[in-house]
Design a protein around this motif. Structure first.
Motif, PDB file in Angstrom:
ATOM      1  N   PRO A 165       0.796  -1.129   0.062  1.00 35.75           N
ATOM      2  CA  PRO A 165       0.071   0.008  -0.072  1.00 35.75           C
ATOM      3  C   PRO A 165       0.894   1.280  -0.030  1.00 35.75           C
ATOM      4  N   LEU A 166       2.172   1.009   0.653  1.00 32.15           N
ATOM      5  CA  LEU A 166       2.856   2.248   0.694  1.00 32.15           C
ATOM      6  C   LEU A 166       3.523   2.732  -0.693  1.00 32.15           C
ATOM      7  N   GLU A 198       1.255   4.291  -2.633  1.00 31.87           N
ATOM      8  CA  GLU A 198       1.067   5.763  -2.300  1.00 31.87           C
ATOM      9  C   GLU A 198       2.252   6.471  -3.160  1.00 31.87           C
ATOM     10  N   GLU A 199       3.504   5.983  -2.989  1.00 34.26           N
ATOM     11  CA  GLU A 199       4.683   6.677  -3.373  1.00 34.26           C
ATOM     12  C   GLU A 199       4.460   6.661  -5.021  1.00 34.26           C
ATOM     13  N   SER A 246       1.803   6.868  -6.864  1.00 28.38           N
ATOM     14  CA  SER A 246       0.609   8.112  -7.334  1.00 28.38           C
ATOM     15  C   SER A 246       1.489   9.153  -7.281  1.00 28.38           C
ATOM     16  N   GLY A 247       2.243   9.435  -5.866  1.00 28.03           N
ATOM     17  CA  GLY A 247       3.103  10.633  -5.949  1.00 28.03           C
ATOM     18  C   GLY A 247       4.210  10.845  -6.993  1.00 28.03           C
ATOM     19  N   PRO A 276      -4.156   5.841  -5.679  1.00 26.44           N
ATOM     20  CA  PRO A 276      -3.878   4.262  -4.628  1.00 26.44           C
ATOM     21  C   PRO A 276      -5.038   3.889  -3.952  1.00 26.44           C
ATOM     22  N   ARG A 277      -5.440   2.562  -3.819  1.00 27.61           N
ATOM     23  CA  ARG A 277      -6.349   2.131  -3.123  1.00 27.61           C
ATOM     24  C   ARG A 277      -5.572   0.717  -2.510  1.00 27.61           C
ATOM     25  N   LEU A 317      -2.654   0.607  -7.523  1.00 25.79           N
ATOM     26  CA  LEU A 317      -2.778   1.723  -8.294  1.00 25.79           C
ATOM     27  C   LEU A 317      -3.523   1.735  -9.084  1.00 25.79           C
TER      28      LEU A 317
END
Ligand code: ARG
Length: 569
Positions: A54-55, A58-59, A61-62, A77-78, A82
């Motif tokens: 999950p992390l 997140e990364e 998507s950033g 992210p979900r 992604l």
């Protein structure tokens, strides 16, 4: 969808140190459309990045933010995924233009590179009426034939007629004893079939008939002129009868190589088996023991010298390989013959033919009519010809009522009636038994061919009304469709190519059939909420492009199932 995937591959690949191709194969379709259109799972990166998926999502998507693709507007992210969301306008433009450009060929590819795919299907037994029992093989086999063609394979339809075997001894005996020339002339197949049933009734009291039949079959195998004469005649008369059905269904076979075709190759099969030392004599019969492979033994030759169904299938398989050097060799035959094909393919493997792994049995379940299962032995048989005719008649009645002014009622009745029977079969997962229910297969609002055909005819009627106003491609109008119903329909149209491939890979035309129901349903939802002729300017043009593309997708899909798409009904 491919272009959309490729773009994600290109954008994501450098960030995750994978090839774009690898990224593409990892992409999944999210379980809910609200999650996004395609999902990239981050599990495989956990090790490399030493972080929880999950992390990583997140990364990523950033890292992607601010970098917009042509076809996707955001990546969200979900959990460990992604999720990518398409840009409706650009995506719609791409999908509609592909359909517009490719027309009848939209969804077709050259994936197969011309590889030969012999498809053994239909394959009725001579001198028996074409019963409903053979409909499934005919309809499923023909759909696979068309689907493989569309993917660039060279499909070869083979009708492996049951035109050899001890039953011909029985028929000759029956015809010589009780047969009447005039009756044979009048209604050959049904008459031969009655003689066959009669033989089975009489043999109960007079077992000698069986010996007599065996001896006639032996004569036939030895090329005795009289025996061959009868056989030829029975075969020819039966074929003429089957042709009527194939014509009605629009089916042509490249080969009518029935079982008899392989007679001259049987010695070679026996020699091969003996050379490989995989057979043994047992009480005069030639057997192959398959116990080490968990299968019952195979008999290749009886003690009276007669060969069997499987001996001819061995010869046929080898012949097909030598003639076609096939990419795949398909056998569309009922599930009750599963063991036969397991044995057949195992023997080919024992003979050292590595191509045996390219031979595939495509089994299917039984078809029942609400009246009960049909059996040839009991003397009761439901004729396919009658089923098809009945379906056409029922379709005609419905059309008469719904659209009394229709010009070509006959054409529509035929399309709907034949479509009902075909789709009633093809829309079910083939391995399941199916119960054929007239009410259901002809229901215009159910999951039927008629429902899909009706959507097609409706679109044709709208396009006719739009007339000259709509005849050309308009770039900007194609990007204008962003309403939810429009986007949902476009996304559905976009996956026809994937569905055709999935149907071929899994040998399940039902995937394509069920997909077409989705297309019709999405079209109806769109049409209910978005006026087409009632809208203006570019929007109107865009929506006309959309329904025209929908029409094309339905027509192409139905064509691959062997179902006609009438313009009016
Ligand atoms: N004639 C057979 C039957 O009706 C089907 C033949 C299937 N094809 C094959 N190569 N065995 O049961």
């Amino acid at each position: 969808m491919q272009k959309f995937k490729e773009e994600i591959g290109r954008l994501l690949a450098p960030l995750v140190s994978l090839d774009p191709e690898e990224v593409i194969t990892l992409l999944e379709v999210p379980p809910e459309t609200t999650y996004g259109d395609l999902a990239f799972p981050c599990f495989t990166l956990a090790k490399k990045r030493k972080k929880a998926p999950p992390l990583i999502a997140e990364e990523l998507s950033g890292e992607l933010s601010g970098r917009k693709g042509l076809f996707w507007e955001k990546a969200v992210p979900r959990g460990p995924y992604l999720n990518f969301f398409i840009t409706p306008g650009a995506f719609g433009h791409e999908v509609l233009s592909q359909i517009w450009e490719n027309g009848e060929k939209y969804g077709h590819t050259d994936l197969g590179k011309g590889g030969n795919v012999p498809i053994d299907y239909s394959s009725p037994n001579i001198a028996k009426p074409f019963g409903i029992g053979h409909i499934r093989s005919t309809v499923i086999g023909h759909a696979l034939y068309l689907i493989y063609r569309a993917l660039g394979y060279n499909s070869i339809g083979i009708n492996h007629l049951g035109d050899w075997g001890t039953q011909f001894g029985k028929l000759i005996v029956a015809f010589k004893r009780w047969g009447e020339e005039s009756k044979l002339e009048a209604d050959p197949v049904n008459y031969l079939y009655r003689l066959y049933v009669q033989f089975h009734q009489r043999v109960e009291e007079d077992p000698e008939l069986d010996d007599e039949a065996r001896s006639w079959f032996r004569k036939l195998e030895n090329g005795d002129e009289e025996a061959v004469g009868y056989w030829n005649r029975f075969r020819q008369l039966s074929l003429e009868n089957y042709e009527l059905i194939y014509n009605l269904l629009g089916i042509e076979f490249e080969h009518y190589h029935g079982e008899s075709h392989y007679n001259k190759m049987l010695d070679r099969v026996i020699n091969l088996v003996q050379d490989k030392d995989i057979a043994r004599e047992s009480e005069g019969a030639l057997m192959i023991d398959l116990e080490p492979h968990g299968l019952p033994p195979v008999m290749l030759r009886k003690k009276d010298g007669a060969t069997l169904y499987i001996t001819r299938d061995l010869a046929a398989a080898i012949y097909r390989y030598e003639t076609f050097n096939f990419a795949l060799s398909l056998y569309v035959v009922g599930a009750e013959q599963t063991l036969h094909f397991q044995q057949l393919f195992k023997v080919l493997e024992l003979l050292g033919f590595d191509w045996s792994s390219r031979c595939i049995h495509v089994p299917f379940g039984l078809i029942r009519f609400k009246e009960g299962r049909m059996s040839t032995r009991a003397g009761k048989i439901i004729l396919l010809e009658e089923v098809l005719q009945r379906s056409i008649d029922m379709a005609r009645e419905i059309i008469e009522e719904k659209n009394p002014d229709l010009v070509d009622k006959e054409g529509a009745a035929k399309a709907v009636g034949l479509g009902a029977v075909r789709f009633g079969d093809l829309s079910n997962d083939r391995v399941k038994n199916i119960e054929f229910d007239w009410e259901k297969v002809l229901d215009f609002s159910g999951e039927t061919a008629a429902y899909i055909q009706y959507a097609h005819a409706r679109i044709c009627s709208i396009l006719r009304k739009a007339g000259a106003e709509f005849a050309e491609w308009d770039n900007s109008a194609a990007s204008i469709l962003v309403k939810e119903e429009e986007t949902a329909l476009i996304k559905t149209l976009a996956i026809l190519p994937d569905k055709i491939i999935a149907s071929a890979d899994s040998l399940r035309p039902s995937i394509l059939a069920r997909y077409l129901i989705d297309v019709a349903r999405e079209f109806n939802r769109f049409y209910h909420n978005c006026p087409v002729l009632g809208s203006e300017g570019e929007l109107k043009h865009g929506r006309l492009l959309l329904i025209s593309a929908t029409r094309q997708v339905i027509a192409n899909g139905l064509a691959l199932l062997g179902i006609a798409a009438p313009e009016e009904m």
